[in-house]
Write a protein that holds these residues in place. Structure first.
Motif, PDB file in Angstrom:
ATOM      1  N   THR A  61    -147.124  53.155 -56.293  1.00  0.00           N
ATOM      2  CA  THR A  61    -148.032  53.982 -55.502  1.00  0.00           C
ATOM      3  C   THR A  61    -147.679  55.437 -55.783  1.00  0.00           C
ATOM      4  OG1 THR A  61    -146.513  54.060 -53.631  1.00  0.00           O
ATOM      5  CG2 THR A  61    -148.113  52.245 -53.660  1.00  0.00           C
ATOM      6  N   GLN A  62    -148.575  56.339 -55.443  1.00  0.00           N
ATOM      7  CA  GLN A  62    -148.307  57.767 -55.656  1.00  0.00           C
ATOM      8  C   GLN A  62    -147.035  58.202 -54.944  1.00  0.00           C
ATOM      9  OE1 GLN A  62    -150.254  58.252 -58.465  1.00  0.00           O
ATOM     10  NE2 GLN A  62    -149.844  60.288 -57.709  1.00  0.00           N
ATOM     11  N   GLU A  63    -146.762  57.609 -53.777  1.00  0.00           N
ATOM     12  CA  GLU A  63    -145.567  57.986 -53.017  1.00  0.00           C
ATOM     13  C   GLU A  63    -144.287  57.569 -53.737  1.00  0.00           C
ATOM     14  OE1 GLU A  63    -148.086  55.900 -51.317  1.00  0.00           O
ATOM     15  OE2 GLU A  63    -149.056  57.832 -51.043  1.00  0.00           O
ATOM     16  N   MET A  64    -144.361  56.494 -54.526  1.00  0.00           N
ATOM     17  CA  MET A  64    -143.164  55.982 -55.207  1.00  0.00           C
ATOM     18  C   MET A  64    -142.823  56.767 -56.474  1.00  0.00           C
ATOM     19  SD  MET A  64    -144.007  51.920 -54.889  1.00  0.00           S
ATOM     20  CE  MET A  64    -142.774  51.362 -56.059  1.00  0.00           C
ATOM     21  N   VAL A  65    -143.820  57.415 -57.065  1.00  0.00           N
ATOM     22  CA  VAL A  65    -143.630  58.042 -58.379  1.00  0.00           C
ATOM     23  C   VAL A  65    -142.489  59.064 -58.407  1.00  0.00           C
ATOM     24  CG1 VAL A  65    -144.733  59.527 -60.111  1.00  0.00           C
ATOM     25  CG2 VAL A  65    -145.923  57.494 -59.252  1.00  0.00           C
ATOM     26  N   PRO A  66    -142.409  60.011 -57.450  1.00  0.00           N
ATOM     27  CA  PRO A  66    -141.300  60.984 -57.526  1.00  0.00           C
ATOM     28  C   PRO A  66    -139.916  60.323 -57.499  1.00  0.00           C
ATOM     29  CG  PRO A  66    -142.967  61.733 -55.973  1.00  0.00           C
ATOM     30  CD  PRO A  66    -143.326  60.320 -56.362  1.00  0.00           C
ATOM     31  N   SER A  67    -139.726  59.316 -56.657  1.00  0.00           N
ATOM     32  CA  SER A  67    -138.428  58.631 -56.597  1.00  0.00           C
ATOM     33  C   SER A  67    -138.137  57.926 -57.908  1.00  0.00           C
ATOM     34  CB  SER A  67    -138.420  57.603 -55.467  1.00  0.00           C
ATOM     35  OG  SER A  67    -138.486  58.251 -54.236  1.00  0.00           O
ATOM     36  N   LEU A  68    -139.157  57.297 -58.478  1.00  0.00           N
ATOM     37  CA  LEU A  68    -138.963  56.588 -59.737  1.00  0.00           C
ATOM     38  C   LEU A  68    -138.683  57.564 -60.878  1.00  0.00           C
ATOM     39  CD1 LEU A  68    -138.811  53.625 -59.948  1.00  0.00           C
ATOM     40  CD2 LEU A  68    -141.105  53.559 -60.857  1.00  0.00           C
ATOM     41  N   GLU A  69    -139.367  58.704 -60.865  1.00  0.00           N
ATOM     42  CA  GLU A  69    -139.079  59.728 -61.882  1.00  0.00           C
ATOM     43  C   GLU A  69    -137.623  60.157 -61.794  1.00  0.00           C
ATOM     44  OE1 GLU A  69    -141.789  62.996 -61.429  1.00  0.00           O
ATOM     45  OE2 GLU A  69    -143.434  61.910 -62.389  1.00  0.00           O
ATOM     46  N   ASN A  70    -137.125  60.337 -60.575  1.00  0.00           N
ATOM     47  CA  ASN A  70    -135.721  60.718 -60.403  1.00  0.00           C
ATOM     48  C   ASN A  70    -134.795  59.627 -60.923  1.00  0.00           C
ATOM     49  OD1 ASN A  70    -136.309  63.211 -59.298  1.00  0.00           O
ATOM     50  ND2 ASN A  70    -136.344  62.436 -57.208  1.00  0.00           N
ATOM     51  N   SER A  71    -135.149  58.370 -60.683  1.00  0.00           N
ATOM     52  CA  SER A  71    -134.339  57.262 -61.196  1.00  0.00           C
ATOM     53  C   SER A  71    -134.315  57.286 -62.720  1.00  0.00           C
ATOM     54  CB  SER A  71    -134.898  55.918 -60.716  1.00  0.00           C
ATOM     55  OG  SER A  71    -134.762  55.813 -59.325  1.00  0.00           O
ATOM     56  N   TYR A  72    -135.474  57.491 -63.345  1.00  0.00           N
ATOM     57  CA  TYR A  72    -135.544  57.542 -64.810  1.00  0.00           C
ATOM     58  C   TYR A  72    -134.668  58.670 -65.342  1.00  0.00           C
ATOM     59  CZ  TYR A  72    -139.356  54.228 -65.756  1.00  0.00           C
ATOM     60  OH  TYR A  72    -140.112  53.096 -65.915  1.00  0.00           O
ATOM     61  N   ARG A  73    -134.714  59.827 -64.666  1.00  0.00           N
ATOM     62  CA  ARG A  73    -133.871  60.955 -65.101  1.00  0.00           C
ATOM     63  C   ARG A  73    -132.393  60.590 -64.968  1.00  0.00           C
ATOM     64  NH1 ARG A  73    -137.909  63.837 -62.196  1.00  0.00           N
ATOM     65  NH2 ARG A  73    -139.360  64.778 -63.672  1.00  0.00           N
ATOM     66  N   MET A  74    -132.077  59.862 -63.897  1.00  0.00           N
ATOM     67  CA  MET A  74    -130.700  59.418 -63.681  1.00  0.00           C
ATOM     68  C   MET A  74    -130.266  58.485 -64.824  1.00  0.00           C
ATOM     69  SD  MET A  74    -129.531  58.181 -59.880  1.00  0.00           S
ATOM     70  CE  MET A  74    -130.332  56.609 -60.029  1.00  0.00           C
ATOM     71  N   TYR A  75    -131.139  57.544 -65.212  1.00  0.00           N
ATOM     72  CA  TYR A  75    -130.818  56.624 -66.313  1.00  0.00           C
ATOM     73  C   TYR A  75    -130.604  57.422 -67.595  1.00  0.00           C
ATOM     74  CZ  TYR A  75    -133.173  53.330 -63.103  1.00  0.00           C
ATOM     75  OH  TYR A  75    -133.578  52.611 -62.015  1.00  0.00           O
ATOM     76  N   LYS A  76    -131.475  58.417 -67.824  1.00  0.00           N
ATOM     77  CA  LYS A  76    -131.365  59.241 -69.032  1.00  0.00           C
ATOM     78  C   LYS A  76    -130.039  60.000 -69.043  1.00  0.00           C
ATOM     79  CE  LYS A  76    -133.616  62.979 -71.511  1.00  0.00           C
ATOM     80  NZ  LYS A  76    -134.598  64.038 -71.450  1.00  0.00           N
TER      81      LYS A  76
END
Length: 114
Positions: A61-76
């Protein structure tokens, strides 16, 4: 209540197995980040693969995207050798996860159907 995530290190296989399911509340996200950072700090991530089981994950959902983006940055930032997202045959979720990887510069990511 069903477990929303789990993170386990398999040192023999040089793999971090992660499970992510359902939808996350802001508190779930905080707990996940804290657990993730503690576990990743204990290994040399550059010699490990991160395999994320997203087979029970809801569409984003749109609400989940910012948290998921942060997770992806964390993985990177962790510097894993490779990041693999496993999903059940779900074209929309695959598109969403792939787009987030491109947007956050997670170039060593792959979305795989299982």
């Amino acid at each position: 209540m069903a477990e929303k995530y789990s993170i386990k290190v398999n040192a023999g296989k040089k793999v971090v197995d992660m499970f992510v399911g359902g939808s996350f509340t802001p508190i779930d996200v905080q707990n996940f980040v804290k657990d993730y950072q503690k576990i990743v700090a204990s290994i040399d991530a550059s010699s490990y693969q991160l395999i994320i089981d997203c087979t029970t994950m809801d569409l984003l959902t749109q609400e989940m995207v910012p948290s998921l983006e942060n997770s992806y940055r964390m993985y990177k930032e962790s510097g894993f050798e490779k990041v693999i997202f496993t999903i059940k045959e779900n074209t929309i979720l695959k598109m969403q996860l792939s787009r987030l990887a491109r947007k956050t510069g997670l170039t060593n990511a792959e979305v795989v159907n299982v």
